[in-house]
Design a protein around this motif. Structure first.
Motif, PDB file in Angstrom:
ATOM      1  N   GLU A 266     -12.208  11.011  -4.803  1.00  0.00           N
ATOM      2  CA  GLU A 266     -12.920   9.854  -4.262  1.00  0.00           C
ATOM      3  C   GLU A 266     -11.954   9.013  -3.438  1.00  0.00           C
ATOM      4  O   GLU A 266     -10.791   8.858  -3.785  1.00  0.00           O
ATOM      5  CB  GLU A 266     -13.479   9.039  -5.415  1.00  0.00           C
ATOM      6  CG  GLU A 266     -14.542   8.083  -4.973  1.00  0.00           C
ATOM      7  CD  GLU A 266     -15.084   7.267  -6.136  1.00  0.00           C
ATOM      8  OE1 GLU A 266     -15.859   6.358  -5.880  1.00  0.00           O
ATOM      9  OE2 GLU A 266     -14.712   7.537  -7.284  1.00  0.00           O
ATOM     10  N   LYS A 271     -12.981  -3.395  -1.845  1.00  0.00           N
ATOM     11  CA  LYS A 271     -14.317  -3.935  -2.104  1.00  0.00           C
ATOM     12  C   LYS A 271     -14.619  -5.099  -1.157  1.00  0.00           C
ATOM     13  O   LYS A 271     -13.703  -5.723  -0.614  1.00  0.00           O
ATOM     14  CB  LYS A 271     -14.435  -4.361  -3.568  1.00  0.00           C
ATOM     15  CG  LYS A 271     -13.490  -5.485  -3.914  1.00  0.00           C
ATOM     16  CD  LYS A 271     -13.574  -5.908  -5.365  1.00  0.00           C
ATOM     17  CE  LYS A 271     -12.713  -7.149  -5.530  1.00  0.00           C
ATOM     18  NZ  LYS A 271     -12.369  -7.526  -6.855  1.00  0.00           N
TER      19      LYS A 271
ATOM     20  N   VAL B 144     -28.214   1.971  -3.472  1.00  0.00           N
ATOM     21  CA  VAL B 144     -27.229   1.994  -2.388  1.00  0.00           C
ATOM     22  C   VAL B 144     -26.260   0.810  -2.469  1.00  0.00           C
ATOM     23  O   VAL B 144     -25.483   0.573  -1.553  1.00  0.00           O
ATOM     24  CB  VAL B 144     -27.891   2.021  -0.987  1.00  0.00           C
ATOM     25  CG1 VAL B 144     -28.716   3.268  -0.819  1.00  0.00           C
ATOM     26  CG2 VAL B 144     -28.717   0.781  -0.733  1.00  0.00           C
ATOM     27  N   GLY B 145     -26.310   0.071  -3.573  1.00  0.00           N
ATOM     28  CA  GLY B 145     -25.318  -0.971  -3.785  1.00  0.00           C
ATOM     29  C   GLY B 145     -25.621  -2.286  -3.105  1.00  0.00           C
ATOM     30  O   GLY B 145     -24.717  -3.060  -2.813  1.00  0.00           O
ATOM     31  N   ARG B 165     -26.100   0.943   4.735  1.00  0.00           N
ATOM     32  CA  ARG B 165     -26.671   1.201   3.409  1.00  0.00           C
ATOM     33  C   ARG B 165     -28.199   1.116   3.457  1.00  0.00           C
ATOM     34  O   ARG B 165     -28.891   1.859   2.767  1.00  0.00           O
ATOM     35  CB  ARG B 165     -26.140   0.190   2.391  1.00  0.00           C
ATOM     36  CG  ARG B 165     -24.685   0.422   2.033  1.00  0.00           C
ATOM     37  CD  ARG B 165     -24.160  -0.721   1.187  1.00  0.00           C
ATOM     38  NE  ARG B 165     -22.716  -0.637   1.090  1.00  0.00           N
ATOM     39  CZ  ARG B 165     -22.069  -0.102   0.046  1.00  0.00           C
ATOM     40  NH1 ARG B 165     -22.742   0.345  -0.977  1.00  0.00           N
ATOM     41  NH2 ARG B 165     -20.767  -0.026   0.038  1.00  0.00           N
ATOM     42  N   GLN B 195     -16.192   2.898   1.763  1.00  0.00           N
ATOM     43  CA  GLN B 195     -17.279   2.520   0.859  1.00  0.00           C
ATOM     44  C   GLN B 195     -18.510   3.386   1.106  1.00  0.00           C
ATOM     45  O   GLN B 195     -19.140   3.873   0.170  1.00  0.00           O
ATOM     46  CB  GLN B 195     -17.665   1.051   1.061  1.00  0.00           C
ATOM     47  CG  GLN B 195     -16.581   0.050   0.703  1.00  0.00           C
ATOM     48  CD  GLN B 195     -16.964  -1.383   1.084  1.00  0.00           C
ATOM     49  OE1 GLN B 195     -18.006  -1.628   1.680  1.00  0.00           O
ATOM     50  NE2 GLN B 195     -16.114  -2.334   0.750  1.00  0.00           N
ATOM     51  N   VAL B 196     -18.856   3.575   2.389  1.00  0.00           N
ATOM     52  CA  VAL B 196     -20.073   4.314   2.713  1.00  0.00           C
ATOM     53  C   VAL B 196     -19.907   5.811   2.415  1.00  0.00           C
ATOM     54  O   VAL B 196     -20.817   6.460   1.899  1.00  0.00           O
ATOM     55  CB  VAL B 196     -20.483   4.062   4.187  1.00  0.00           C
ATOM     56  CG1 VAL B 196     -21.649   4.948   4.589  1.00  0.00           C
ATOM     57  CG2 VAL B 196     -20.860   2.600   4.375  1.00  0.00           C
ATOM     58  N   ASN B 198     -18.007   7.094   0.087  1.00  0.00           N
ATOM     59  CA  ASN B 198     -18.111   7.225  -1.368  1.00  0.00           C
ATOM     60  C   ASN B 198     -19.563   7.141  -1.830  1.00  0.00           C
ATOM     61  O   ASN B 198     -19.978   7.867  -2.727  1.00  0.00           O
ATOM     62  CB  ASN B 198     -17.290   6.137  -2.068  1.00  0.00           C
ATOM     63  CG  ASN B 198     -15.802   6.434  -2.016  1.00  0.00           C
ATOM     64  OD1 ASN B 198     -15.400   7.557  -1.740  1.00  0.00           O
ATOM     65  ND2 ASN B 198     -14.992   5.421  -2.269  1.00  0.00           N
ATOM     66  N   LEU B 199     -20.334   6.241  -1.198  1.00  0.00           N
ATOM     67  CA  LEU B 199     -21.745   6.106  -1.556  1.00  0.00           C
ATOM     68  C   LEU B 199     -22.486   7.415  -1.288  1.00  0.00           C
ATOM     69  O   LEU B 199     -23.249   7.897  -2.127  1.00  0.00           O
ATOM     70  CB  LEU B 199     -22.373   4.952  -0.757  1.00  0.00           C
ATOM     71  CG  LEU B 199     -23.890   4.817  -0.889  1.00  0.00           C
ATOM     72  CD1 LEU B 199     -24.268   4.397  -2.302  1.00  0.00           C
ATOM     73  CD2 LEU B 199     -24.444   3.811   0.117  1.00  0.00           C
ATOM     74  N   LYS B 202     -21.688   9.893  -3.936  1.00  0.00           N
ATOM     75  CA  LYS B 202     -22.309   9.547  -5.215  1.00  0.00           C
ATOM     76  C   LYS B 202     -23.793   9.929  -5.206  1.00  0.00           C
ATOM     77  O   LYS B 202     -24.314  10.509  -6.153  1.00  0.00           O
ATOM     78  CB  LYS B 202     -22.144   8.040  -5.452  1.00  0.00           C
ATOM     79  CG  LYS B 202     -22.610   7.549  -6.812  1.00  0.00           C
ATOM     80  CD  LYS B 202     -22.757   6.037  -6.862  1.00  0.00           C
ATOM     81  CE  LYS B 202     -24.190   5.652  -6.544  1.00  0.00           C
ATOM     82  NZ  LYS B 202     -24.511   4.253  -6.655  1.00  0.00           N
ATOM     83  N   LEU B 203     -24.462   9.620  -4.081  1.00  0.00           N
ATOM     84  CA  LEU B 203     -25.890   9.910  -3.982  1.00  0.00           C
ATOM     85  C   LEU B 203     -26.154  11.410  -4.011  1.00  0.00           C
ATOM     86  O   LEU B 203     -27.145  11.872  -4.561  1.00  0.00           O
ATOM     87  CB  LEU B 203     -26.456   9.314  -2.690  1.00  0.00           C
ATOM     88  CG  LEU B 203     -26.440   7.792  -2.625  1.00  0.00           C
ATOM     89  CD1 LEU B 203     -26.848   7.322  -1.241  1.00  0.00           C
ATOM     90  CD2 LEU B 203     -27.364   7.201  -3.671  1.00  0.00           C
TER      91      LEU B 203
END
Lengths: 327, 354
Positions: A266, A271, B144-145, B165, B195-196, B198-199, B202-203
């Motif tokens: 990952e 953040k 989607v956070g 997102r 971030q995107v 990783n999203l 995850k999805l």
């Protein structure tokens, strides 16, 4: 020192209040040196460059303080006509989007020649001959035949070469390149960066490379200034910063890019979002996104701490730079 | 191996070039996509890389039926969907959704987030009954956070990453099996890109999705893809697993492309060999004969102009990681990505093993 920016402040007046785009930036470039200014959108990297070039939109922009020393003289104290003589002749800028930076209704030969007509008072014919010479220099094939073409007749990479040719025309001692290859494909990017580096060596120019691409920086820069919310958060020679960053933001950026040579798990993601410049958080601007933030980070603005003085000068604007460097 | 979920065969898209106003006649064609074949298996991510104008976005648009192919077929679970229309097309479309590149133009500024994400249910009411939609949209926002309370906000109230997102949530609304993502992160800042990405990963695990991930950024494609296809001027020139393509490329274009990518490691400067291609990509309206890359290739010989190289495993590589389809008459392995042992915070990831 060729160029030295000291404690520069730039503000923009907007409907919702005053946006502090640049808050006390200082950096220096010497002849033959490449400084990369790294940052995300809104970090103030382009605004700083515009202030140096003297092409800031005023108003709404305003230089609220600081000095910009070029060959020892403060540009901000000069009269406009004096600055105009320096701009283009002694310092030049290469913009990101060559299509919108070139005039679509003038031939490239005319635009290149204009540099010589205006600054050197050459005749139109001589200026055109100089334009062909320049196009040859930046390796545009069949320059003689293409000097009468319009910008839209060139490909993206060729247009960027014309921009470079225009910046180099009067052999300036400083070049500011604002995301010069962001709009280009990788193979073309490699051609253009190679050309830029070669010409820089040849003329021993100082180069300020503004970019968000950590890969390009690693390829060409001598030293780096990382910007966040209008401030420099870390400054260091290129090798040191990639080996051991001394600021959590730099560390986060380096960890968040996927690598070509290894398939990681990952990705690390910083953040949250970059701050709104109208409401920069108190204390360290990075504190709401920082994994190391503590009480003092929310109250006290960290100064740019010297990390090492010699053999190389490094600085970090983090209260806990020691932990970051060794952790 | 099981039958692929999606199988593309000899896909062609030509855009006609016409002349005349009253009597329009076709004088040529822009060959945007000219014979592309690949398969996508359930749960896998196929990355497609290439430079601007190589036809990768046109392929994406044909996969979701925004463009009709000129020739060739797109088989979804064995059935050709490229010629479907009406009800049959609508049923298939539910299973193949798209995420667009630009989060600033792909969301209607006059619709609330709830309306944007809920609109697919208007077209496919069988997925969510009317009374249930608001709850479904809020669930999607959460997935989607994003804060589910943002349902009544408008796109301009969000940042670029948040908008992307929203676009992803809209793509997920109909519970598709396949998501075609066309440059989904290239408009975003570096820290938000991660971030995107990783999203999306995850999805994929959560909903068992298959991705066709189109991008020009080779590092991101390697990170997210199981297999990678490299396109040049309307054709796939090389395709294989990520290790095969990145560590053992056999097509000269792939090698040039990989060698040109700046590596975020100043130490790599010393032990890198860069292949700088000369010239520009030729016009797709008038591509070179034979191999399309030959005008920029340092290996080109007479045979390359006469004979179109087929996308097949080269005979010289009967086995091993170099034995993957490559459309070159003179395929040869060449390692171009420097392998600097990870050091400091930039590394840390374990090395690849086959």
């Amino acid at each position: 020192m060729l160029l030295e920016v000291r404690d520069l402040h730039v503000e923009f007046k907007t409907r919702d209040g005053v946006a502090k785009a640049v808050n006390g930036v200082a950096y220096a470039v010497d002849a033959g040196e490449t400084l990369a200014v790294l940052g995300e959108s809104g970090s103030g990297k382009s605004v700083t460059a515009q202030a140096v070039m003297g092409i800031l939109d005023v108003p709404p922009g305003r230089i609220a303080g600081g000095e910009i020393l070029f060959k020892g003289r403060d540009l901000l104290k000069m009269k406009e006509d004096e600055r105009r003589r320096i701009r283009g002749a002694e310092m030049a800028m290469i913009f990101q989007d060559a299509l919108s930076s070139l005039n679509p209704v003038l031939t490239v030969g005319k635009q290149l020649g204009e540099m010589y007509e205006v600054h050197r008072g050459m005749s139109r014919k001589d200026a055109r001959a100089k334009a062909v010479e320049l196009m040859d220099r930046v390796r545009i094939p069949a320059a003689k035949q293409r000097v009468g073409d319009y910008p839209h007749q060139f490909s993206g990479g060729m247009r960027q070469r014309i921009m470079i040719a225009m910046a180099l025309a009067l052999e300036p001692s400083l070049i500011i390149a604002d995301e010069p290859t962001t709009a280009l494909d990788v193979t073309v990017q490699a051609q253009v960066m190679d050309l830029l580096a070669e010409l820089q060596r040849e003329f021993n120019m100082g180069l300020i490379l503004i970019t968000h691409d950590l890969g390009v920086v690693a390829d060409v820069a001598d030293k780096i200034a990382v910007m966040y919310a209008g401030r420099i958060v870390e400054a260091a020679p290129v090798h040191e910063i990639y080996k051991a960053p001394a600021h959590p933001y730099t560390r986060g950026l380096l960890d968040s890019i996927p690598r070509l040579d290894q398939k990681g798990q990952e990705l690390y993601a910083i953040k949250g979002l970059p701050p709104n410049l109208l409401r920069i958080p108190p204390g360290c601007a990075f504190n709401p996104r920082c994994p190391m933030a503590r009480e003092v980070c929310r109250s006290d603005v960290p100064p740019l701490y010297p990390v090492t003085e010699s053999p190389v000068a490094r600085a970090s604007a983090c209260h806990f730079w020691k932990e970051c460097l060794h952790g | 191996m099981a039958e692929p979920l999606l199988e593309v065969k000899d896909l062609v898209k030509h855009y006609p070039l016409t002349q005349g106003i009253l009597f329009r006649k076709q004088v040529g064609a822009v060959k945007a996509v000219d014979g592309v074949s690949f398969g996508l298996h359930a749960g896998e991510t196929l990355g497609i890389v290439g430079e601007s104008g190589c036809g990768k976005s046109t392929v994406a648009r044909m996969l979701v039926n925004l463009e009709r192919p000129t020739a060739g077929s797109i088989a979804y679970k064995g059935e050709d969907i490229s010629r479907l229309s009406g009800r049959a097309l609508k049923a298939v479309r539910r299973n193949i959704q798209m995420v667009f590149q630009d989060p600033y133009t792909s969301l209607n500024p006059r619709m609330t987030v709830g309306d944007i994400i809920g609109e697919p249910y208007e077209i496919h009411p069988e997925v969510a009954p009317k009374g249930d939609r608001r709850r479904r949209v809020q669930e999607l926002l959460d997935v989607v956070g994003l804060n589910p309370e943002y349902i009544n906000r408008y796109p301009h109230q969000f940042s670029g990453g948040q908008r992307q997102r929203i676009g992803i949530a809209r793509g997920l609304a109909l519970q598709p099996e396949i998501i075609v993502a066309d440059e989904p992160v290239s408009a975003l800042d570096v820290s938000v890109q991660a971030q995107v990405v990783n999203l999306l990963e995850k999805l994929q695990d959560e909903f068992d999705l298959s991705y066709v991930f189109i991008a020009h950024d080779l590092s991101i494609v390697r990170h997210i893809s199981d297999r990678v296809g490299v396109m040049y001027l309307g054709r796939v020139v090389e395709i294989g697993t990520d290790t095969e393509i990145y560590e053992h490329p056999t097509h000269p274009y792939t090698q040039a492309l990989l060698s040109a990518v700046p590596v975020p490691d100043p130490q790599a400067r010393a032990h890198r060999e860069r292949i700088i291609l000369s010239g520009d990509v030729p016009s797709p309206a008038d591509p070179p004969s034979g191999c399309r890359f030959r005008t920029r290739c340092w290996k080109a010989r007479d045979r390359c102009a006469a004979e179109v190289p087929l996308l097949a495993v080269p005979e010289v590589f009967p086995s091993g990681p170099a034995a993957h389809p490559s459309a070159c008459h003179f395929a040869a392995e060449k390692r171009v990505v420097p392998h600097v042992p990870p050091e400091g915070p930039g590394g840390g990831a374990e090395q690849d093993t086959d």
